[in-house]
Design an enzyme around this catalytic site. Sequence first.
Site, PDB file in Angstrom:
ATOM      1  N   HIS A 131      14.882 -29.475  52.274  1.00 10.92           N
ATOM      2  CA  HIS A 131      13.718 -29.557  51.385  1.00 10.92           C
ATOM      3  C   HIS A 131      12.418 -29.311  52.124  1.00 10.92           C
ATOM      4  CE1 HIS A 131      12.637 -33.557  52.917  1.00 10.92           C
ATOM      5  NE2 HIS A 131      13.852 -33.975  52.667  1.00 10.92           N
ATOM      6  N   CYS A 153      17.965 -35.858  55.700  1.00 12.69           N
ATOM      7  CA  CYS A 153      17.844 -34.488  55.206  1.00 12.69           C
ATOM      8  C   CYS A 153      17.343 -33.561  56.309  1.00 12.69           C
ATOM      9  CB  CYS A 153      16.875 -34.440  54.026  1.00 12.69           C
ATOM     10  SG  CYS A 153      17.452 -35.365  52.576  1.00 12.69           S
TER      11      CYS A 153
END
EC number: 2.-.-.-
Length: 177
Positions: A131, A153
């Site tokens: 992301h 992430c």
Amino acid sequence: MKRWVLASVCLLVLPLGYTKIMGRLAGGPEPAPVAAEQADLITVDKAQRRMQLWRDGQVLGEYRIALGAAGDAGHKQREGDERTPEGRYLIDWRNPRSMAYLSLHISYPNARDEAAAAARDEAPGGNIMIHGLPNGWGWLGPLHHLWDWTDGCIAVSNDEMREIWLRVANGTPIEIH
């Protein structure tokens, strides 16, 4: 005066392609590029903090990344350990309206991850994504990679995420080492 400004803007905007410009102003992803620009593999080197997009053995793009706050401390073991998983997974869905600027979901946990966590009587965690920066924090793009700040992430700048979004289709394999 207002009419003159409006007329000038119309004369400039209409020949350039109103819908293309408005699409960019709205911030949504542009249409996907031709197939030759699509990645067929993503590799992540946690120690080097680098992610690469590949097609037919050629690098399409390379990105500096931030990882989970545990850095390169090894494979994700359980929910909340702030580690980024290691192994081979797939990009299995995408979220254009996530809490961070665009996100691609990594298919962690797989059956092996779930079994290992169950053997330890722990939850494996999940919702691991590639992301951009949290919404409203895009100005940190040039600095985002200076420390590991995610919950597991893989983070890139918003400009990089837009490029990755367009080049990575659902089903693309990702190898994290």
